[in-house]
Design a protein around this motif. Structure first.
Motif, PDB file in Angstrom:
ATOM      1  N   LEU A  70     -35.030   6.565 -38.031  1.00  0.00           N
ATOM      2  CA  LEU A  70     -33.989   7.414 -37.456  1.00  0.00           C
ATOM      3  C   LEU A  70     -32.768   7.394 -38.377  1.00  0.00           C
ATOM      4  CD1 LEU A  70     -34.118   8.860 -34.692  1.00  0.00           C
ATOM      5  CD2 LEU A  70     -32.671   7.054 -33.788  1.00  0.00           C
ATOM      6  N   VAL A  92     -42.820   1.088 -32.442  1.00  0.00           N
ATOM      7  CA  VAL A  92     -41.426   1.347 -32.066  1.00  0.00           C
ATOM      8  C   VAL A  92     -40.442   0.525 -32.913  1.00  0.00           C
ATOM      9  CG1 VAL A  92     -39.800   0.890 -30.178  1.00  0.00           C
ATOM     10  CG2 VAL A  92     -41.861   2.197 -29.742  1.00  0.00           C
ATOM     11  N   TRP A 122     -25.267   6.765 -19.981  1.00  0.00           N
ATOM     12  CA  TRP A 122     -26.298   6.078 -19.194  1.00  0.00           C
ATOM     13  C   TRP A 122     -26.022   4.577 -19.101  1.00  0.00           C
ATOM     14  CZ3 TRP A 122     -31.208   8.574 -21.835  1.00  0.00           C
ATOM     15  CH2 TRP A 122     -31.237   9.936 -21.501  1.00  0.00           C
ATOM     16  N   PHE A 123     -25.613   3.980 -20.212  1.00  0.00           N
ATOM     17  CA  PHE A 123     -25.338   2.539 -20.213  1.00  0.00           C
ATOM     18  C   PHE A 123     -23.850   2.271 -19.985  1.00  0.00           C
ATOM     19  CE2 PHE A 123     -29.004   1.710 -23.465  1.00  0.00           C
ATOM     20  CZ  PHE A 123     -29.921   2.118 -22.514  1.00  0.00           C
ATOM     21  N   GLY A 172     -33.729   4.060 -25.430  1.00  0.00           N
ATOM     22  CA  GLY A 172     -32.504   4.686 -24.914  1.00  0.00           C
ATOM     23  C   GLY A 172     -31.921   5.706 -25.882  1.00  0.00           C
ATOM     24  N   PRO A 173     -31.620   5.292 -27.121  1.00  0.00           N
ATOM     25  CA  PRO A 173     -31.046   6.250 -28.070  1.00  0.00           C
ATOM     26  C   PRO A 173     -31.931   7.471 -28.310  1.00  0.00           C
ATOM     27  CG  PRO A 173     -30.756   4.026 -28.889  1.00  0.00           C
ATOM     28  CD  PRO A 173     -31.595   3.919 -27.651  1.00  0.00           C
ATOM     29  N   LEU A 174     -33.257   7.248 -28.439  1.00  0.00           N
ATOM     30  CA  LEU A 174     -34.155   8.390 -28.669  1.00  0.00           C
ATOM     31  C   LEU A 174     -34.093   9.355 -27.491  1.00  0.00           C
ATOM     32  CD1 LEU A 174     -37.635   7.401 -30.125  1.00  0.00           C
ATOM     33  CD2 LEU A 174     -35.897   8.903 -31.070  1.00  0.00           C
ATOM     34  N   ALA A 175     -34.171   8.788 -26.268  1.00  0.00           N
ATOM     35  CA  ALA A 175     -34.189   9.629 -25.076  1.00  0.00           C
ATOM     36  C   ALA A 175     -32.895  10.425 -24.946  1.00  0.00           C
ATOM     37  CB  ALA A 175     -34.420   8.763 -23.836  1.00  0.00           C
ATOM     38  N   VAL A 176     -31.771   9.783 -25.236  1.00  0.00           N
ATOM     39  CA  VAL A 176     -30.492  10.456 -25.023  1.00  0.00           C
ATOM     40  C   VAL A 176     -30.312  11.624 -25.999  1.00  0.00           C
ATOM     41  CG1 VAL A 176     -28.874   9.208 -26.528  1.00  0.00           C
ATOM     42  CG2 VAL A 176     -28.125   9.948 -24.286  1.00  0.00           C
ATOM     43  N   ILE A 177     -30.886  11.515 -27.189  1.00  0.00           N
ATOM     44  CA  ILE A 177     -30.777  12.622 -28.159  1.00  0.00           C
ATOM     45  C   ILE A 177     -31.471  13.863 -27.611  1.00  0.00           C
ATOM     46  CG2 ILE A 177     -31.501  13.460 -30.422  1.00  0.00           C
ATOM     47  CD1 ILE A 177     -31.302  10.481 -31.309  1.00  0.00           C
ATOM     48  N   PHE A 225     -28.756  -2.372 -33.994  1.00  0.00           N
ATOM     49  CA  PHE A 225     -29.793  -1.341 -33.917  1.00  0.00           C
ATOM     50  C   PHE A 225     -30.364  -1.042 -35.300  1.00  0.00           C
ATOM     51  CE2 PHE A 225     -31.198   3.048 -34.240  1.00  0.00           C
ATOM     52  CZ  PHE A 225     -32.083   3.153 -33.171  1.00  0.00           C
ATOM     53  N   ALA A 228     -26.250   8.856 -30.971  1.00  0.00           N
ATOM     54  CA  ALA A 228     -26.984   8.512 -29.746  1.00  0.00           C
ATOM     55  C   ALA A 228     -26.365   7.297 -29.063  1.00  0.00           C
ATOM     56  CB  ALA A 228     -28.450   8.243 -30.091  1.00  0.00           C
ATOM     57  N   LEU A 229     -26.034   6.268 -29.828  1.00  0.00           N
ATOM     58  CA  LEU A 229     -25.456   5.059 -29.225  1.00  0.00           C
ATOM     59  C   LEU A 229     -24.091   5.364 -28.605  1.00  0.00           C
ATOM     60  CD1 LEU A 229     -26.458   2.433 -31.944  1.00  0.00           C
ATOM     61  CD2 LEU A 229     -27.303   2.537 -29.598  1.00  0.00           C
ATOM     62  N   LEU A 275     -24.745   7.029 -25.337  1.00  0.00           N
ATOM     63  CA  LEU A 275     -25.276   6.074 -24.343  1.00  0.00           C
ATOM     64  C   LEU A 275     -24.176   5.199 -23.767  1.00  0.00           C
ATOM     65  CD1 LEU A 275     -28.564   4.541 -25.799  1.00  0.00           C
ATOM     66  CD2 LEU A 275     -28.326   5.924 -23.744  1.00  0.00           C
ATOM     67  N   VAL A 284     -34.095   0.794 -28.188  1.00  0.00           N
ATOM     68  CA  VAL A 284     -34.684   1.799 -29.075  1.00  0.00           C
ATOM     69  C   VAL A 284     -35.055   3.058 -28.293  1.00  0.00           C
ATOM     70  CG1 VAL A 284     -36.484   2.263 -30.764  1.00  0.00           C
ATOM     71  CG2 VAL A 284     -35.576  -0.048 -30.543  1.00  0.00           C
ATOM     72  N   ALA A 319     -32.531  14.444 -24.500  1.00  0.00           N
ATOM     73  CA  ALA A 319     -31.968  14.874 -23.217  1.00  0.00           C
ATOM     74  C   ALA A 319     -30.699  15.702 -23.449  1.00  0.00           C
ATOM     75  CB  ALA A 319     -31.670  13.660 -22.342  1.00  0.00           C
TER      76      ALA A 319
END
Lengths: 285, 273
Positions: B102, B95, B120-121, A40-45, B145, B110-111, B114, A38, A47
């Motif tokens: 979202l 959270v 990043w992943f 990760g996706p928020l941060a990447v948006i 998700f 976003a996924l 990532l 959860v 960033a």
């Protein structure tokens, strides 16, 4: 077990799953998976949205099509959320305060949109108001345009959010019963006055909570709106559709800028919910 | 039975029935009518075409993976929130709802970023030779998700409300943690757990926004049913869109009915509510 009686039961009986060798790693596992999944996706948006600086971010958002999409998204929420509140109150009043044949069926019906794919909802609307739909030819003859226009976006949003406010209010109204309202009525208050002065204060936090969730869903709805809106650039493109359009155009930075606005709305929704819950807890003592 | 003394019943019921009738039932009925119009032969031909079958199979498989993941993770999550106290618990509790708050298109974007090869992943995973974007695994991750909160939010309140005395009685009789979890706690939370899994599965089957970004959408390989419906619409193939949508709708209803039936059976058998 011989000295059991000398110990307090609380000390003697460790709660299930309370062993430190189980508890610690389980908490750590859940926290780590959640941070990745959860966080990760928020941060990447954010960033990605701010990767070329604030000025570039502002310029991406100031794109006329994106600005229009923001305007349209706010407009849809302003129309749909109040309607959903009115429906939610009516449904909760009928189902929560009265008993009648078919009541459980009605409750089940309110929940249906939760289980229906947004795409199916969109397609279904097409077969009512579209050119090949039930009312399509009639509407066309009368010169009324619903499909691929604003009314269809309103209707599809109303479908997907139908349960949001009602679901929050029904259990509460049911638990509160009818005693307070009956007392007010027996003292001579009118029905409307009773509702405004007795019922509304009792349900206000659940109502706000439901409205916040409904708002987030309306602003974020993608599937149903993308079927019924016709994705007309700068006309019927809501913000989530604009995100996809920009992405398809290989304008990834623009897509992330638009997405960051929606992500902010999402985070604000969560925070607002937390505040409402805290006030509610305080009010209840 | 008390008489109805509150006013506004007819108005409230009338509004509710009218709203549900026009907003929810009318479109679903129109869809079923359209699907029925196609005729059984053509309907079957549309659904059993190789591309439809492949989409159905991909969607079912990935939705099952996502639901299996959320069944385990969601149960652990609900347990941690309901039973333990630790710093940051309130943040963790808030959270959980982010996937609902979202927008799905944002989640998909976003996924994809990532898990992209340079993401990043995605970059570390690529070194292990694991590709997520444009594969069924990516679809399952997107579904997991968006349906994450269902199991947590249905199970958590039930664990919080469990009476401790039964557990304590079992404990004082010498039962181990595992025994108590299996024979006391799990039967009590099972109906809620099943409902949560079923909602998560239904949501995954119908998910669109989050999936289309990460899936790559290759026909026969990574094309989900919802997207196939959308493509048929864009091709103006309305009978196909109607038939596939009708199948999705029927699957959702079948899932609801099955869940209720299993819950009722469990309540009868275990005598728990």
């Amino acid at each position: 077990m011989a000295d059991r009686d000398t110990l307090s039961p609380r000390r003697a009986l460790r709660p299930v799953g309370g062993h430190p060798a189980f508890k610690g790693p389980l908490i750590a596992l859940v926290v780590i998976v959640t941070a990745l999944m959860v966080g990760g996706p928020l941060a990447v948006i954010f960033a990605s949205a701010f990767s070329s600086g604030i000025a570039a971010y502002g310029a991406k958002l100031a794109d006329p099509a994106t600005l229009h999409a923001i305007f349209l998204t706010v407009l849809v929420a302003l129309v749909v959320v109040p309607i959903n509140i009115a429906f939610g109150i009516a449904a909760a009043w009928a189902v929560g305060k009265f008993d009648f044949p078919g009541r459980s069926l009605l409750i089940a019906l309110i929940d249906v949109p939760y289980s229906v794919s947004p795409i199916v909802a969109g397609v279904a609307y097409l077969f009512v108001y579209g050119a090949q739909g039930l009312f399509g030819p009639m509407l066309e003859a009368a010169g009324i345009k619903i499909m691929f226009a604003l009314p269809a976006i309103f209707l599809a949003s109303m479908f997907v959010t139908a349960p949001y406010v009602a679901r929050e209010l029904i259990p509460l109204m049911q638990a509160q019963g009818t005693d307070e309202e009956e007392a007010a009525l027996s003292l001579g208050a009118s029905g409307l006055r009773t509702f405004i002065l007795v019922t509304l204060p009792n349900i206000r936090w659940a109502l706000i909570y439901g409205a916040i969730l409904c708002n987030a869903r309306v602003m974020g709805e993608f599937g149903a709106v993308s079927v019924v809106s016709g994705n007309i650039r700068g006309v019927t493109n809501t913000l989530p559709l604009q995100v996809e359009l920009l992405y398809q155009d290989y304008n990834v930075a623009g897509a992330f800028a638009a997405a960051s606005v929606l992500a902010l709305i999402g985070v604000a929704t969560i925070i607002a919910r937390g505040i409402v819950e805290r006030i509610q807890r305080k009010a209840e003592g | 039975m008390r008489r109805r003394t509150l006013p506004g019943f007819s108005l409230a019921l009338g509004t509710t029935v009218l709203y549900l009738g026009t907003i929810v039932l009318l479109p679903l009925a129109a869809l079923m009518l359209k699907a029925a119009d196609i005729g059984p032969e053509r309907f079957v031909a549309i659904i059993t075409s190789p591309r439809s079958l492949a989409a159905i199979s991909v969607t079912l498989t990935t939705a099952l993976w996502a639901t299996a993941f959320n069944a385990v993770y969601g149960l652990a999550f609900a347990w941690v929130l309901a039973r333990y106290d630790f710093p940051g618990k309130r943040i963790l509790d808030a959270v959980v709802d982010i996937p609902f708050a979202l927008p799905t298109a944002v989640a998909g974007l976003a996924l994809t970023a990532l898990f992209a090869k340079n993401g990043w992943f995605g970059a570390p995973l690529a070194e292990w030779g694991l590709q997520v974007v444009y594969t069924p695994l990516g679809i399952a991750i997107a579904m997991a998700f968006t349906s994450l909160p269902f199991v947590v939010r249905t199970v958590q309140p039930v664990i919080e409300d469990l009476a401790h005395d039964v557990e304590e009685a079992a404990r004082s009789l010498g039962a181990s943690d595992l025994d108590i979890a299996r024979r006391v706690i799990f039967p009590a939370i099972f109906p809620a757990f099943l409902a949560g899994c079923s909602l998560a599965f239904a949501r995954s089957l119908g998910e669109f926004g989050a999936v289309i970004f990460i899936a790559g959408n290759q026909p026969m390989k990574t094309e989900i049913v919802a997207l196939l419906t959308f493509i048929r619409l864009e091709e103006f193939d309305y009978p196909a869109a109607a038939a596939i949508s009708a199948v999705m709708l029927l699957a959702a209803f079948a899932l609801l009915v099955a869940t209720n039936a299993i819950q009722a059976w469990h309540v009868r058998r275990a005598g728990v509510d």
